[in-house]
Write a protein that holds these residues in place. Structure first.
Motif, PDB file in Angstrom:
ATOM      1  N   GLN A 304      21.139 -43.770  81.580  1.00 44.56           N
ATOM      2  CA  GLN A 304      21.537 -42.713  80.655  1.00 44.56           C
ATOM      3  C   GLN A 304      20.311 -41.895  80.270  1.00 44.56           C
ATOM      4  OE1 GLN A 304      23.712 -44.102  77.245  1.00 44.56           O
ATOM      5  NE2 GLN A 304      24.835 -45.638  78.432  1.00 44.56           N
ATOM      6  N   SER A 305      20.497 -40.627  80.026  1.00 41.30           N
ATOM      7  CA  SER A 305      19.385 -39.806  79.567  1.00 41.30           C
ATOM      8  C   SER A 305      18.841 -40.386  78.263  1.00 41.30           C
ATOM      9  CB  SER A 305      19.842 -38.361  79.356  1.00 41.30           C
ATOM     10  OG  SER A 305      20.933 -38.300  78.448  1.00 41.30           O
ATOM     11  N   GLY A 306      17.514 -40.511  78.187  1.00 44.27           N
ATOM     12  CA  GLY A 306      16.871 -41.083  77.014  1.00 44.27           C
ATOM     13  C   GLY A 306      16.795 -42.595  77.014  1.00 44.27           C
ATOM     14  N   GLU A 307      17.414 -43.237  77.984  1.00 43.23           N
ATOM     15  CA  GLU A 307      17.410 -44.703  78.020  1.00 43.23           C
ATOM     16  C   GLU A 307      16.040 -45.239  78.451  1.00 43.23           C
ATOM     17  OE1 GLU A 307      19.587 -48.462  80.317  1.00 43.23           O
ATOM     18  OE2 GLU A 307      20.160 -46.395  80.804  1.00 43.23           O
ATOM     19  N   VAL A 308      15.647 -46.371  77.876  1.00 44.99           N
ATOM     20  CA  VAL A 308      14.410 -47.058  78.235  1.00 44.99           C
ATOM     21  C   VAL A 308      14.755 -48.334  78.992  1.00 44.99           C
ATOM     22  CG1 VAL A 308      12.439 -48.339  77.319  1.00 44.99           C
ATOM     23  CG2 VAL A 308      13.033 -46.100  76.360  1.00 44.99           C
ATOM     24  N   GLN A 309      14.145 -48.521  80.150  1.00 43.62           N
ATOM     25  CA  GLN A 309      14.270 -49.755  80.915  1.00 43.62           C
ATOM     26  C   GLN A 309      12.876 -50.289  81.225  1.00 43.62           C
ATOM     27  OE1 GLN A 309      16.715 -49.468  84.429  1.00 43.62           O
ATOM     28  NE2 GLN A 309      18.551 -48.861  83.295  1.00 43.62           N
ATOM     29  N   LYS A 371      11.382 -44.264  80.758  1.00 41.89           N
ATOM     30  CA  LYS A 371      12.348 -43.600  79.885  1.00 41.89           C
ATOM     31  C   LYS A 371      13.002 -42.468  80.654  1.00 41.89           C
ATOM     32  CE  LYS A 371      13.156 -41.770  75.268  1.00 41.89           C
ATOM     33  NZ  LYS A 371      12.649 -41.695  73.888  1.00 41.89           N
ATOM     34  N   ALA A 372      14.327 -42.540  80.803  1.00 40.12           N
ATOM     35  CA  ALA A 372      15.057 -41.563  81.606  1.00 40.12           C
ATOM     36  C   ALA A 372      15.007 -40.181  80.973  1.00 40.12           C
ATOM     37  CB  ALA A 372      16.505 -41.998  81.781  1.00 40.12           C
ATOM     38  N   GLY A 373      14.823 -39.169  81.811  1.00 39.47           N
ATOM     39  CA  GLY A 373      14.764 -37.788  81.357  1.00 39.47           C
ATOM     40  C   GLY A 373      16.116 -37.116  81.388  1.00 39.47           C
ATOM     41  N   ARG A 374      16.115 -35.851  81.783  1.00 40.44           N
ATOM     42  CA  ARG A 374      17.343 -35.069  81.805  1.00 40.44           C
ATOM     43  C   ARG A 374      18.304 -35.587  82.872  1.00 40.44           C
ATOM     44  NH1 ARG A 374      15.504 -29.246  83.082  1.00 40.44           N
ATOM     45  NH2 ARG A 374      14.257 -30.466  84.550  1.00 40.44           N
ATOM     46  N   PRO A 375      19.608 -35.351  82.694  1.00 39.56           N
ATOM     47  CA  PRO A 375      20.562 -35.741  83.735  1.00 39.56           C
ATOM     48  C   PRO A 375      20.189 -35.119  85.079  1.00 39.56           C
ATOM     49  CG  PRO A 375      21.727 -35.163  81.721  1.00 39.56           C
ATOM     50  CD  PRO A 375      20.282 -34.799  81.491  1.00 39.56           C
ATOM     51  N   ILE A 405      19.849 -42.112  89.328  1.00 40.46           N
ATOM     52  CA  ILE A 405      20.792 -41.118  88.817  1.00 40.46           C
ATOM     53  C   ILE A 405      20.807 -41.220  87.297  1.00 40.46           C
ATOM     54  CG2 ILE A 405      23.201 -40.362  88.749  1.00 40.46           C
ATOM     55  CD1 ILE A 405      23.558 -41.456  91.547  1.00 40.46           C
ATOM     56  N   VAL A 406      20.418 -40.150  86.638  1.00 42.85           N
ATOM     57  CA  VAL A 406      20.431 -40.097  85.178  1.00 42.85           C
ATOM     58  C   VAL A 406      21.654 -39.304  84.739  1.00 42.85           C
ATOM     59  CG1 VAL A 406      19.206 -39.357  83.104  1.00 42.85           C
ATOM     60  CG2 VAL A 406      17.920 -40.253  85.059  1.00 42.85           C
ATOM     61  N   VAL A 407      22.499 -39.929  83.917  1.00 40.61           N
ATOM     62  CA  VAL A 407      23.710 -39.288  83.439  1.00 40.61           C
ATOM     63  C   VAL A 407      23.543 -38.913  81.970  1.00 40.61           C
ATOM     64  CG1 VAL A 407      25.129 -40.564  85.078  1.00 40.61           C
ATOM     65  CG2 VAL A 407      24.785 -41.474  82.786  1.00 40.61           C
ATOM     66  N   ASP A 408      24.303 -37.940  81.539  1.00 40.59           N
ATOM     67  CA  ASP A 408      24.273 -37.512  80.149  1.00 40.59           C
ATOM     68  C   ASP A 408      24.730 -38.664  79.254  1.00 40.59           C
ATOM     69  OD1 ASP A 408      25.624 -36.328  77.623  1.00 40.59           O
ATOM     70  OD2 ASP A 408      24.415 -34.672  78.404  1.00 40.59           O
ATOM     71  N   ALA A 409      23.924 -39.014  78.273  1.00 38.91           N
ATOM     72  CA  ALA A 409      24.206 -40.173  77.439  1.00 38.91           C
ATOM     73  C   ALA A 409      25.529 -40.022  76.687  1.00 38.91           C
ATOM     74  CB  ALA A 409      23.063 -40.400  76.455  1.00 38.91           C
ATOM     75  N   LYS A 410      25.838 -38.822  76.208  1.00 41.95           N
ATOM     76  CA  LYS A 410      27.077 -38.621  75.454  1.00 41.95           C
ATOM     77  C   LYS A 410      28.292 -38.791  76.346  1.00 41.95           C
ATOM     78  CE  LYS A 410      24.925 -35.470  72.122  1.00 41.95           C
ATOM     79  NZ  LYS A 410      24.927 -34.088  71.556  1.00 41.95           N
ATOM     80  N   LYS A 411      28.225 -38.205  77.555  1.00 38.34           N
ATOM     81  CA  LYS A 411      29.350 -38.343  78.470  1.00 38.34           C
ATOM     82  C   LYS A 411      29.491 -39.783  78.942  1.00 38.34           C
ATOM     83  CE  LYS A 411      29.055 -33.591  80.164  1.00 38.34           C
ATOM     84  NZ  LYS A 411      28.830 -32.723  81.355  1.00 38.34           N
ATOM     85  N   ALA A 412      28.350 -40.435  79.185  1.00 34.00           N
ATOM     86  CA  ALA A 412      28.393 -41.820  79.637  1.00 34.00           C
ATOM     87  C   ALA A 412      29.000 -42.710  78.575  1.00 34.00           C
ATOM     88  CB  ALA A 412      26.988 -42.300  79.992  1.00 34.00           C
ATOM     89  N   GLY A 413      28.686 -42.436  77.299  1.00 37.02           N
ATOM     90  CA  GLY A 413      29.226 -43.249  76.226  1.00 37.02           C
ATOM     91  C   GLY A 413      30.729 -43.183  76.146  1.00 37.02           C
ATOM     92  N   ALA A 414      31.290 -42.043  76.533  1.00 37.78           N
ATOM     93  CA  ALA A 414      32.743 -41.894  76.507  1.00 37.78           C
ATOM     94  C   ALA A 414      33.411 -42.642  77.651  1.00 37.78           C
ATOM     95  CB  ALA A 414      33.113 -40.409  76.583  1.00 37.78           C
ATOM     96  N   THR A 423      16.302 -47.005  73.553  1.00 40.38           N
ATOM     97  CA  THR A 423      15.820 -45.625  73.644  1.00 40.38           C
ATOM     98  C   THR A 423      14.382 -45.468  73.156  1.00 40.38           C
ATOM     99  OG1 THR A 423      16.749 -45.112  71.457  1.00 40.38           O
ATOM    100  CG2 THR A 423      18.142 -44.658  73.379  1.00 40.38           C
ATOM    101  N   THR A 424      13.733 -46.557  72.748  1.00 42.63           N
ATOM    102  CA  THR A 424      12.389 -46.481  72.184  1.00 42.63           C
ATOM    103  C   THR A 424      11.410 -47.279  73.034  1.00 42.63           C
ATOM    104  OG1 THR A 424      13.305 -46.293  69.950  1.00 42.63           O
ATOM    105  CG2 THR A 424      10.974 -46.880  70.143  1.00 42.63           C
ATOM    106  N   ILE A 425      10.278 -46.644  73.354  1.00 42.38           N
ATOM    107  CA  ILE A 425       9.208 -47.344  74.068  1.00 42.38           C
ATOM    108  C   ILE A 425       8.413 -48.147  73.045  1.00 42.38           C
ATOM    109  CG2 ILE A 425       7.094 -47.049  75.402  1.00 42.38           C
ATOM    110  CD1 ILE A 425       8.289 -44.507  76.562  1.00 42.38           C
ATOM    111  N   PRO A 426       8.219 -49.446  73.267  1.00 42.01           N
ATOM    112  CA  PRO A 426       7.465 -50.262  72.293  1.00 42.01           C
ATOM    113  C   PRO A 426       6.089 -49.666  72.037  1.00 42.01           C
ATOM    114  CG  PRO A 426       8.523 -51.657  73.920  1.00 42.01           C
ATOM    115  CD  PRO A 426       8.703 -50.257  74.397  1.00 42.01           C
TER     116      PRO A 426
END
Length: 634
Positions: A304-309, A371-375, A405-414, A423-426
């Protein structure tokens, strides 16, 4: 597809990250990761084809597992994910499970006990004959086990009724875990202050390690620690990347030395062409073996966009480097090998800059935060790597390793009811073990200030005086000399070698120059194995020493020492910002008169016993670029 492979895939699962996954069985072969760099239209049928290895975690301070070595009959992709090859390669199964594309990931903490029973169900070794095939090993199916990077006891436990082994790899020629059912119990007691990070296990039986690891015999070890308890780390999805490059005979390879398609049975298959086959060798690049991730060629990862892995990179290849880069993203590295740092080292997209990403030589590991960027669609790449210096340098080609593949976080949540993503880097400084305290000048001096010099140099054998010997081809390739490629001269050399070879067979003795070596920028060896205990470095427990490793070849050899990590302080005699690691690439471009070098300091703490240091380009280790280290009580 065999029942074995179907069974294996039934027990594998796919991570659901932000979007639902299409139903049905997805196999880790033949998936074509998207190679387009423009944005893709993402739907709820988007597939994540990244396959996470099975994770086995210690409970109540103990992880007890059985690893069984046998052949895996399956299909693997070549350079193109759609190009599949039937193979039968050595692999690990665990407990009652069938063999798989990688061994299970073993998850432990400092202070835990890791117990591994190794069972060898491979077939018997080829019979020994007086005039053996020089392209083959005598014991390709005898093995042992090495926990690469772990700081653990390396010997045999003498106080046990039944023999139990630590990280013991100095088996004599008559030892090891032999085929057809032999077993060995390994026991590793991790110190409480062991560094948290990625390590891995693989065979290290001298003379056969390369041919076995170049199959599928490797698995990850994750050591947990204080850094894993940070809320941001604990919440982030963790992916383990075992970068593999299996070698096997197929119709695309110029010479398979009589080995049937899909098999890896002769040392010449990986020694005469150590960088491999399959990737483009045009534009000055040498041919190279395509890389798989956990058995998959170019898998897809969905974020997801903004996601941290957090991603754990482990280069299990037997020769080649990786130069990792993620399009339009930054890698925040926090471990080098399995050894942590209090601060991140940043690796932004470097395609348009110096081309230096996260560089992993064979055996190196790394932990990074992403941290994922834009979709959109992005590529995880290995950028080109120069592995020799000189007039005709050898450059490994770039490769696409995975698609993100980075997807829009709002659309993915739906589309999903999955748990919220991190969503936060330590924030730095990151917690570290007290084992990683810098080795100061004062500590080194108080310990006696002992220094040693170790030389890495490809040297000739008994036919070294002959200019046409196989080592001469190696030496020419890596000292930058211009190869003579006249058709007339090569024809003469080839005919001369044939005459000498015929005469050699008649008299039953080798004759120098009886093997024709065509001009080629990769080595061709005479297969004479040096014992792993030829030279022994004796050290007293508790000592602190400074070692300088000299590289006398144009090739960037890879130095690895078992049990103890290195505190790197100088490169080519020049001081650098020190860092900890257990596997290090030596600077290329050395000669016997002007070698290149790495200098490090090391504490020989906690454990006595015999272990080894060697070139992690395992073909070189098996051929003799290896020495024994023995730590004795004070």
């Amino acid at each position: 597809m065999t029942d074995l492979v179907q069974s294996e895939n039934r027990r594998r699962h796919f991570l659901r990250l932000g979007v639902s996954v299409a139903s049905g069985m997805v196999l880790p072969v033949g998936f074509n990761a998207c190679s387009r760099e423009e944005d893709d239209k993402i739907t709820n049928k988007s597939l994540q084809t990244f396959v996470q290895p099975t994770m086995l975690e210690a409970k109540n301070g103990l992880l007890d597992v059985t690893l069984t070595a046998s052949y895996l009959d399956t299909k693997l992709s070549g350079a193109s994910p759609n190009q599949q090859f039937p193979v039968s390669l050595r692999a690990y199964g665990y407990d009652n499970q069938t063999p798989s594309y990688s061994g299970p990931t073993l998850v432990v903490r400092g202070g835990d006990q890791l117990r591994i029973k190794l069972v060898n169900n491979l077939p018997v070794n080829p019979p020994f004959v007086a005039f053996r095939d020089p392209t083959n090993y005598m014991k390709p199916n005898t093995m042992n086990l090495h926990t690469h990077g772990l700081h653990v006891f390396p010997g045999i436990y003498a106080d046990k009724k039944d023999a139990k082994y630590g990280d013991y790899v100095v088996d004599p020629n008559y030892g090891g875990v032999i085929p057809q059912g032999d077993k060995r119990q390994y026991v590793y007691h991790l110190p409480k202050n062991h560094s948290a990070g990625p390590f891995y296990y693989h065979p290290q039986y001298h003379g056969s390690s390369a041919i076995q690891v170049a199959s599928l015999m490797a698995g990850a070890i994750l050591v947990r620690g204080a850094i894993d308890e940070l809320p941001e780390m604990a919440q982030a999805t963790e992916l383990v990347f075992l970068f593999q490059a299996p070698y096997f005979a197929n119709s695309k390879v110029p010479n398979n030395y009589g080995v049937k398609d899909g098999l890896l049975e002769k040392f010449a298959q990986i020694a005469n062409h150590p960088t491999g086959h399959g990737l483009s060798h045009s534009n000055g690049y040498i041919n190279a073996q395509p890389v798989l991730i956990n058995g998959v060629r170019q898998p897809t990862i969905v974020m997801q966009s903004g996601e941290v892995q957090r991603w754990r990179f482990i280069n299990t290849q037997v020769f080649n480097y990786l130069n990792l880069n993620l399009d339009d993203h930054v890698f925040h590295q926090y471990t080098t090998d399995g050894w942590g740092s209090s601060a991140y080292q940043e690796f932004p997209d470097t395609r348009q800059k110096d081309g230096r990403g996260v560089l992993l030589a064979a055996g190196n590991r790394s932990s990074v935060i992403v941290k994922a960027g834009r979709p959109g669609t992005y590529l995880l790449r290995s950028l080109p790597v120069k592995i020799t210096q000189g007039n005709n340098p050898i450059i490994l080609p770039g490769d696409v390793l995975a698609t993100v593949i980075v997807v829009d976080a709002k659309k993915a949540g739906a589309l999903t009811t999955a748990a919220p993503t991190a969503t936060t880097i330590p924030a730095a400084p990151l917690p570290m073990t007290d084992y990683l305290k810098p080795i100061t000048d004062e500590e080194f001096a108080n310990a006696g200030g002992k220094k040693r010099s170790i030389i890495f140099n490809m040297i000739s054998n008994e036919i070294k005086q002959n200019a046409d010997s196989s080592f001469s081809a190696w030496n020419k390739a890596f000292t930058g000399l211009t190869e003579i490629s006249s058709d007339t001269l090569e024809s003469f050399k080839k005919n001369t070698a044939k005459v000498k070879d015929d005469l050699s067979k008649l008299i039953g003795m080798p004759i120098a120059g009886s093997v024709y070596i065509a001009p080629n920028p990769v080595p061709k060896y005479e297969y004479e194995l040096q014992a792993s205990n030829t030279i022994i470095q004796n050290i007293i427990l508790g000592d602190v020493e400074e070692w300088t490793i000299f590289n006398c070849n144009n090739l960037s050899h890879v130095f690895h020492i078992h049990v103890n990590p290195m505190f790197i302080t100088r490169i080519n005699g020049t001081s650098i910002k020190p860092y900890w690691c257990d596997t290090v690439a030596l600077p290329a471009g050395g000669t016997a008169l002007e070698p290149k070098s790495i200098t490090f300091r090391m504490r020989f703490d906690d454990f006595t016993g015999p272990y080894v240091m060697h070139c992690q380009m395992l073909q070189h280790s098996d051929l003799g670029m290896i020495q024994r280290v023995t730590v004795v009580p004070s």
